[in-house]
Write an enzyme that holds these catalytic residues in place. Sequence first.
Site, PDB file in Angstrom:
ATOM      1  N   GLU A 175      35.556  39.170  42.750  1.00 42.80           N
ATOM      2  CA  GLU A 175      35.886  40.427  43.448  1.00 42.80           C
ATOM      3  C   GLU A 175      37.069  40.262  44.398  1.00 42.80           C
ATOM      4  O   GLU A 175      37.032  40.733  45.540  1.00 42.80           O
ATOM      5  CB  GLU A 175      34.645  40.955  44.194  1.00 42.80           C
ATOM      6  N   ASN A 226      36.289  37.098  38.114  1.00 38.74           N
ATOM      7  CA  ASN A 226      35.122  37.932  37.830  1.00 38.74           C
ATOM      8  C   ASN A 226      35.132  39.144  38.769  1.00 38.74           C
ATOM      9  O   ASN A 226      35.435  39.010  39.951  1.00 38.74           O
ATOM     10  CB  ASN A 226      33.855  37.091  38.095  1.00 38.74           C
ATOM     11  N   HIS A 262      28.231  46.160  35.991  1.00 36.11           N
ATOM     12  CA  HIS A 262      27.274  46.965  36.772  1.00 36.11           C
ATOM     13  C   HIS A 262      27.613  48.440  36.543  1.00 36.11           C
ATOM     14  O   HIS A 262      28.538  48.973  37.162  1.00 36.11           O
ATOM     15  CB  HIS A 262      27.373  46.627  38.260  1.00 36.11           C
ATOM     16  N   GLU A 291      27.237  40.229  34.540  1.00 34.19           N
ATOM     17  CA  GLU A 291      26.168  40.707  35.438  1.00 34.19           C
ATOM     18  C   GLU A 291      25.642  42.067  34.990  1.00 34.19           C
ATOM     19  O   GLU A 291      25.419  42.964  35.823  1.00 34.19           O
ATOM     20  CB  GLU A 291      26.685  40.828  36.882  1.00 34.19           C
ATOM     21  N   ASP A 293      23.953  45.406  34.271  1.00 31.53           N
ATOM     22  CA  ASP A 293      22.790  46.277  34.488  1.00 31.53           C
ATOM     23  C   ASP A 293      23.276  47.722  34.443  1.00 31.53           C
ATOM     24  O   ASP A 293      24.472  47.990  34.587  1.00 31.53           O
ATOM     25  CB  ASP A 293      21.966  45.944  35.739  1.00 31.53           C
TER      26      ASP A 293
HETATM   27  C1  XIL Z   1      23.752  40.457  44.521  1.00 31.23           C
HETATM   28  C2  XIL Z   1      22.354  39.899  44.361  1.00 31.23           C
HETATM   29  O1  XIL Z   1      21.799  40.392  43.154  1.00 31.23           O
HETATM   30  C3  XIL Z   1      21.481  40.294  45.546  1.00 31.23           C
HETATM   31  O2  XIL Z   1      20.221  39.640  45.488  1.00 31.23           O
HETATM   32  C4  XIL Z   1      22.176  39.965  46.863  1.00 31.23           C
HETATM   33  O3  XIL Z   1      21.403  40.452  47.953  1.00 31.23           O
HETATM   34  C5  XIL Z   1      23.562  40.567  46.893  1.00 31.23           C
HETATM   35  O4  XIL Z   1      24.307  40.118  45.766  1.00 31.23           O
HETATM   36  N1  XIL Z   1      28.323  41.302  42.364  1.00 31.23           N
HETATM   37  C6  XIL Z   1      28.097  39.953  42.364  1.00 31.23           C
HETATM   38  C7  XIL Z   1      26.733  39.426  42.619  1.00 31.23           C
HETATM   39  O5  XIL Z   1      29.011  39.174  42.038  1.00 31.23           O
HETATM   40  O6  XIL Z   1      26.756  38.186  43.255  1.00 31.23           O
HETATM   41  C8  XIL Z   1      25.904  40.423  43.416  1.00 31.23           C
HETATM   42  O7  XIL Z   1      24.571  39.911  43.493  1.00 31.23           O
HETATM   43  C9  XIL Z   1      25.949  41.773  42.778  1.00 31.23           C
HETATM   44  C10 XIL Z   1      27.363  42.301  42.725  1.00 31.23           C
END
Ligand code: XIL
Length: 387
Positions: A175, A226, A262, A291, A293
Amino acid sequence: MRRSLRSLLVATAAASLVVPLWAGTAANAEPPGFSHADKDTLRNQAPRDLAIGSAVWAQRDLLSYDPAAPTELQRVLGAQFSSVTPENDMKWDAIHPAPDVYDFASADALVAFAEANGQEVRGHTLLWHSQNPAWVTAASSTWTCDDARAVLEDHIRTVVGHFKGEIYEWDVANEIFQDNWDAGGVRLRTEANPFLRACADDPVALIGDAFRWAHEADPDAVLFLNDYNAEGINEKTDAYYDLAQRLLADGVPLSGFGAQGHLSLLYGFDTSIQANFERFAALGLKVAVTEADVRIPLLDGETGPTPAQVAEQAARYDAMLVACLNVPACSSFTVWGFPDANSWVPAVFPGEGWATIFEDDFSPKPAFDAMLASLRDATPGISPRRG
Ligand code: XIL
């Protein structure tokens, strides 16, 4: 040697004296927790060159792992997935809580779980603006760029070195670009990220060195940029595309581009994921969904989503997976934890939820079924992908 399922199998074939811990007779030559009775799993149906992963928070869910008596989460994690990502356990605040203190306990537990279950490990993450320990936040207010570089170099060499040979892909920089709705628009996070802030005169040099330090510490790991909102072709991924070209031209050992994946049903679906992956692959990079979802807006008092929302969620998970299957350089597809009760979504996006591929009783959702069907179709030698 990288301790992964693939290398274990190669090693076992090459030298019968090298016997993995979980090896036994042909009937049980699989790790404990691995449901060998059921070959119709995500990991078993995937092409051999595509890891199917999940995030798991080892501190919460793996510390008490007993291979002989796995929890239901551990059993499903071992049975369905060939890769695991530490949801929080390798982040700065967990692994480097004080300037001279590294705490590898929960990350080591995750690596041990992966080895016991024939899985690979995705490392996450080394340079990020979030989940930094208080000492970094405090110290960074007076850092020169040299100070920041020294702290980051020590961290990367120590952490990547600790897991040398254990991790197939590392999210080195996470990020690092702002979004187009942030003040200043899409540009490197030279305000929010304390390291980039200290080196704001030349943040690209620092980013390049982060990759160099990681590569020196573990030459076999594939090193990723990423981000979220990085699935399709947009202003942010255009910025990543430019950065990737510049880093590669400078000889930086950048070797992967990860789209977090996400998604939310509150927003439209970008169908340019495959085209985006193809342009990064054309630079010679691996690509990944890191990641995934798909969160759903839930009205007050609603217990679950509508059938249309369930179907749309399945379609979006599947579309991300199919984009990955269609691009040979796509090396891993990871979902961001399960079941819904473990999801980060409700705490961070109030009013949204039901984002993972398993219900709280671990029954698979239509999203799981859709992904499994696409993996079956993509078995090497059938189509569209060869392993
Ligand atoms: C999130 C985790 O899922 C949570 O448990 C934590 O409180 C905050 O971070 N992008 C990312 C991840 O790269 O590391 C994040 O994970 C979600 C967004």
